[in-house]
Design an enzyme around this catalytic site. Sequence first.
Site, PDB file in Angstrom:
ATOM      1  N   ASP A  94       0.863  -1.181   0.000  1.00  0.00           N
ATOM      2  CA  ASP A  94       0.000   0.000   0.000  1.00  0.00           C
ATOM      3  C   ASP A  94       0.903   1.235   0.000  1.00  0.00           C
ATOM      4  O   ASP A  94       1.398   1.652   1.049  1.00  0.00           O
ATOM      5  CB  ASP A  94      -0.913   0.008   1.230  1.00  0.00           C
ATOM      6  CG  ASP A  94      -1.978  -1.082   1.187  1.00  0.00           C
ATOM      7  OD1 ASP A  94      -1.735  -2.145   0.563  1.00  0.00           O
ATOM      8  OD2 ASP A  94      -3.047  -0.889   1.802  1.00  0.00           O
ATOM      9  N   LYS A 158      -6.715   3.450  -3.367  1.00  0.00           N
ATOM     10  CA  LYS A 158      -7.135   3.422  -1.960  1.00  0.00           C
ATOM     11  C   LYS A 158      -7.387   4.853  -1.513  1.00  0.00           C
ATOM     12  O   LYS A 158      -6.665   5.777  -1.915  1.00  0.00           O
ATOM     13  CB  LYS A 158      -6.037   2.747  -1.133  1.00  0.00           C
ATOM     14  CG  LYS A 158      -6.233   2.736   0.371  1.00  0.00           C
ATOM     15  CD  LYS A 158      -5.078   1.977   1.020  1.00  0.00           C
ATOM     16  CE  LYS A 158      -5.058   2.145   2.537  1.00  0.00           C
ATOM     17  NZ  LYS A 158      -3.914   1.426   3.152  1.00  0.00           N
ATOM     18  N   LYS A 187      -9.986   0.269  -2.503  1.00  0.00           N
ATOM     19  CA  LYS A 187      -9.924   0.018  -1.060  1.00  0.00           C
ATOM     20  C   LYS A 187     -10.326   1.289  -0.322  1.00  0.00           C
ATOM     21  O   LYS A 187      -9.776   2.365  -0.577  1.00  0.00           O
ATOM     22  CB  LYS A 187      -8.520  -0.417  -0.637  1.00  0.00           C
ATOM     23  CG  LYS A 187      -8.374  -0.621   0.879  1.00  0.00           C
ATOM     24  CD  LYS A 187      -6.990  -1.146   1.227  1.00  0.00           C
ATOM     25  CE  LYS A 187      -6.761  -1.172   2.738  1.00  0.00           C
ATOM     26  NZ  LYS A 187      -5.414  -1.692   3.099  1.00  0.00           N
TER      27      LYS A 187
END
Length: 225
Positions: A94, A158, A187
Site C-alpha cells: 500500500d 485506496k 480500497k
Amino acid sequence: MMKRSKPLNKYFDHTLLKPEATRPQIKKLCLEALEYDFYAVCVNSCYVADCADMLKDSDVKVAAVVGFPLGACTTASKVFETEEACKDGAKEIDMVLNVGFFKDGRYDDVRDDIRDVVTAAEPYGAIVKVILETCLLTPEEIEEACRLSRDSGAHFVKTSTGFSSAGAKAADVALMKKTVGTDLQVKASGGIRTLETVLEMIEAGADRIGASASVAIMEEYENER
C-alpha cells in the site's frame, strides 16, 4: 443486508499502523486475523517478517505500507522499502501517492513513482495499492489520480492513510470506482469504525476495507444476524 460479492470478513485488511505499535500488539492483530479469517493484515514494514511468520500456515496475507504516511520520500526509497517488505513476506504493498508532485502537475514523475514500485513488487507476486489521500484532492484530481494509477500498472486505488485531515467517504469511493471500472479495485480506509460505514463503502464500490476496528465491526455484524 445488501448483497456482497464475498463474506464480510474477506473484505478486511485488519490494520495496525500506529507509530507506537508494539510486537505484542502486532501478535494480537495476527491472532485476530486468524480467528476471523480476514483477507490480510496491514502493518508498517518493520513488522512484516513477524506477521509473515505468524500467518505462514494460513491464507491471511500480509500488506505493508510504503512511503507512509506522506508519500513524499524519493522513488528509490519507496522501491527499496517495497523490495525489503516483499523479501520479508508481504504480498500486498500500500504505497502513498506523492501528493505534492501530483498537485504540481508532475504527472510523469507520479507515474514513474508508482510504476517503479509496481515493478519492484512484481517478481514477488505482490499487488500494489495506491493511497490517494482523497481528503487533499478535488473530485477532478481524484479522477486524474485514479487514471495515473491505472496507467502505471497498479492493482488498487485506496482512499486514505488515516493520518491526514479526513478518511474515507462513500462519495469518493463511488467516484474512484466509476473512474477505474473493472480495471482496478478500490480500497476504502481511514475512519471506518462501524458496520453501517462498511456497508456504505461496499455499496459505493469498495472491494476491500482497511480498518483497525475490524473485530468490533464483525462482532456488530454477528449480533445483527
